[in-house]
Design an enzyme around this catalytic site. Structure first.
Site, PDB file in Angstrom:
ATOM      1  CG  HIS A 156      91.787  42.379  49.611  1.00 54.54           C
ATOM      2  ND1 HIS A 156      91.115  41.269  49.149  1.00 54.54           N
ATOM      3  CD2 HIS A 156      92.942  42.440  48.898  1.00 54.54           C
ATOM      4  CE1 HIS A 156      91.852  40.664  48.222  1.00 54.54           C
ATOM      5  NE2 HIS A 156      92.962  41.368  48.039  1.00 54.54           N
ATOM      6  CB  SER A 277      70.685  63.860  63.042  1.00 57.89           C
ATOM      7  OG  SER A 277      69.951  63.360  64.132  1.00 57.89           O
ATOM      8  CE  LYS A 283      75.193  61.050  62.090  1.00 61.09           C
ATOM      9  NZ  LYS A 283      74.120  60.114  62.367  1.00 61.09           N
ATOM     10  CD  GLU A 290      73.453  57.700  53.988  1.00 59.54           C
ATOM     11  OE1 GLU A 290      72.853  56.862  54.644  1.00 59.54           O
ATOM     12  OE2 GLU A 290      73.688  58.846  54.410  1.00 59.54           O
TER      13      GLU A 290
END
Ligand code: ARG
Length: 459
Positions: A156, A277, A283, A290
Site C-alpha cells: 500500500h 529543465s 532539475k 516517464e
C-alpha cells in the site's frame, strides 16, 4: 501501379479510395518475408509439376534479384501499389515476363498476407527476446551489486518489512523472464503455415502444403483453410505478450521515477538517461522512465484495436484485417525502443544505500519481527500481534522507535521481553533470517540470482 485484380472491373478506383485502400506504406516492411514466401511457393509449384522446373527457377532468380535490389537501394518500393504483394509480383513480371504471371497459381493474397505476417512475428519474437535478455542481464547485475543493501519493502506504499534492493531487482528480473517464456509459448501458435489455404477454401491443384511449410521453417500447417486465412489470434497473443512486457517496464519505471525524487532519493539515474529543465536549473528529470510508462498506453491501445477489429468479423478474409499490421508494427517498435533504453539506464543507475537504510529505520518496519520474537517464546501469534500493536502505539505517542525502548519499558507490556530482543529486531536480522525460498535474505537472493542467470542460458 496497375491492380492485380483488373478484369471484371477496370481497376480505375478513384484516387481518394485508392489511397484509402492501399497498405503499401506500412506493409512494405514485409518485403523480405513476402519474397522468401514467394520463392518457397514457386519451388513447391515447380516440385509438384504445376509449373515447370525452369519456370520455378526463373521466378526464384527474379525474386532474388528484387530482394537484392531492394536491400542495396537500387530498387524503390512504389508507394502507389496496392500493397507489398502487388508490388513484388508486378515488379517480377516486369522483369522476367510470362513466368512471373504464374507465381500466383494456387495461392491468394489472403493466405499470402497471413504467411508474411506470421514470418514477420516469428522474426520479431527473436529480436524482442534478445533485447529482453539484455534488460534481464542488466537487472541481475544490479541485483548482485546491491544484494545486501537494506531498504523498506512496501505494501500500500506504506513501509511494511525490510527487504534488500537486490531482492527487489530480482522481482523484476523474474517478470522479464516470464515474458521471454510467454514469447516462446506464443511462437508455437505463430509458427503454423497458412499458405495453401488460398482464398478461403483450398485449391484444386495438387499442391504440397507440408513441403512448402517445411521449407519456410514452419512446424505445422493450418488444418482448416477458412481458419487459416482468418486467424489473427497470433497477433492478439503477441500483442498481449508485448503489453505485459510494457506493464512490467511501466511498473519498474514508476518506481524509478518515485525513487529518484527528493522525497525518496533511493536511486540516482546517470546524466546520460535524464534531462534538465529549460527554466529550473536544479532539475534532473527521469524522462526516459516517464516515456516508457507513457508509451505503455499505446501498446495496450494496439492490443485493444486488434481485438476490437476482429470481434465482429464473419469468416473468412475481410479487408478490416489489413488493420492488423499497423497495430502490430507500432507495438513492436515501441517495445523495442523501450527495451533499448531500459538496459543501459539500469546499468548506469546507482543506489543511495544510506538513504535506503535510513528510510528502513523508520516506520516500525520490524514490528512483525517483534511479534515473531514473542511467538518464538511461546505466545500465540494473534496475542503477540496485539501486544506489538500496543507497543507501536506507545512508541508513536512518545516519539520512540522499537529499538530505543528500554527493557523496563517493554516489560510494562509483558514478561517475555529480554535483551536478546534487540538483536532479533535489528534490520540485519530481519533481512537475513528470511531464508525461506524466495525470501529477502542475502542467501535467498543469491539463489534467485543464480536461478535467473541459469534460466537466461536457455532463453
Ligand atoms: N493488403 C491486404 C491485407 O493486408 C492483403 C490481402 C488482400 N486480400 C484481398 N482479398 N483484398 O490484408
Amino acid at each position: 501501379m496497375a491492380k492485380l485484380w483488373a478484369g471484371r472491373n477496370d481497376g480505375a478506383v478513384s484516387k481518394i479510395a485508392d489511397d484509402f485502400n492501399s497498405s503499401v506504406k506500412f506493409d512494405k516492411r514485409l518485403y523480405r518475408q513476402d519474397i522468401t514466401g514467394s520463392m518457397a511457393h514457386a519451388a513447391m509449384l515447380g516440385g509438384q509439376g504445376i509449373i515447370s522446373a525452369e519456370e520455378a527457377d526463373v521466378i526464384c532468380q527474379g525474386l532474388q534479384g528484387i530482394l537484392d535490389d531492394l536491400e542495396n537501394g537500387s530498387l524503390k518500393i512504389d508507394e502507389t501499389a496496392e500493397d507489398i504483394h502487388t508490388f513484388v509480383e508486378q515488379t517480377l513480371t516486369a522483369r522476367i515476363g510470362e513466368a512471373g504471371k504464374k507465381l500466383h497459381t494456387a495461392r491468394s493474397r489472403n493466405d499470402q498476407v497471413a504467411l508474411d505476417l506470421r514470418m514477420y512475428v516469428r522474426d520479431d519474437i527473436a529480436e524482442i527476446t534478445s533485447k529482453l535478455k539484455l534488460v534481464i542481464s542488466a537487472v541481475v547485475q544490479k541485483a548482485e551489486e546491491y544484494k545486501e543493501a537494506i531498504m523498506p519493502g512496501y505494501t500500500h506504499l506504506q513501509r511494511a518489512q525490510p527487504v534488500t534492493f537486490g531482492h527487489y531487482l530480482c522481482a523484476y528480473a523474474m517478470m522479464f523472464l516470464r515474458d521471454t517464456d510467454r514469447l516462446k509459448d506464443c511462437r508455437k501458435r505463430v509458427n503454423i503455415s497458412p499458405i495453401g489455404c488460398c482464398a478461403l477454401s483450398g485449391t484444386t491443384y495438387n499442391t504440397d502444403r507440408y513441403a512448402e511449410a517445411k521449407s519456410l521453417g514452419f512446424d505445422k500447417i493450418a488444418l482448416n483453410s477458412l481458419d487459416g486465412v482468418s486467424d489473427r489470434d497470433f497477433c492478439v497473443e503477441y500483442l498481449s505478450a508485448l503489453s505485459l512486457i510494457m506493464t512490467h517496464l511501466s511498473r519498474f519505471s514508476e518506481e524509478i521515477i518515485l525513487w529518484s525524487s527528493w522525497e525518496f532519493k533511493f536511486i540516482e539515474l546517470s546524466d546520460g538517461f535524464t534531462t534538465g529543465s529549460s527554466i529550473m536549473p536544479q532539475k534532473k528529470n527521469p524522462d526516459m522512465a516517464e516515456l516508457v510508462r507513457g508509451k505503455t498506453g499505446r501498446v495496450y491501445g494496439d492490443l485493444t484495436a486488434t481485438l476490437t477489429m476482429l470481434k465482429g468479423l464473419p469468416l473468412a478474409y475481410n479487408k478490416d484485417m489489413q488493420e492488423d499490421k499497423e497495430s502490430l508494427f507500432d507495438a513492436s517498435d515501441t517495445v523495442k525502443m523501450c527495451l533499448d533504453v531500459f538496459a543501459p539506464m539500469i546499468s548506469e543507475m546507482k543506489a543511495n544505500t544510506a538513504n535506503m537504510r535510513k528510510a528502513a529505520e523508520k516506520g516500525f518496519i520490524n514490528a512483525t519481527d517483534l511479534a515473531d520474537y514473542l511467538v518464538k517464546k511461546g505466545m500465540p501469534f494473534r496475542t503477540a500481534y496485539k501486544i506489538t500493536g500496543q507497543i507501536v502505539a506507545e512508541c508513536i505517542k512518545c516519539d520512540k522507535t522499537l529499538e530505543s525502548l528500554t527493557i523496563e519499558e517493554y516489560n510494562k507490556f509483558g514478561s517475555l521481553f529480554a535483551e536478546d530482543l534487540f538483536d532479533e529486531i535489528s534490520l540485519e536480522t530481519c533481512v537475513n533470517k528470511r531464508i525461506s525460498e524466495g525470501g529477502t535474505s542475502v542467501r535467498s537472493v543469491e539463489k534467485q540470482i543464480a536461478y535467473i542467470k541459469e534460466s537466461l542460458k536457455n532463453v
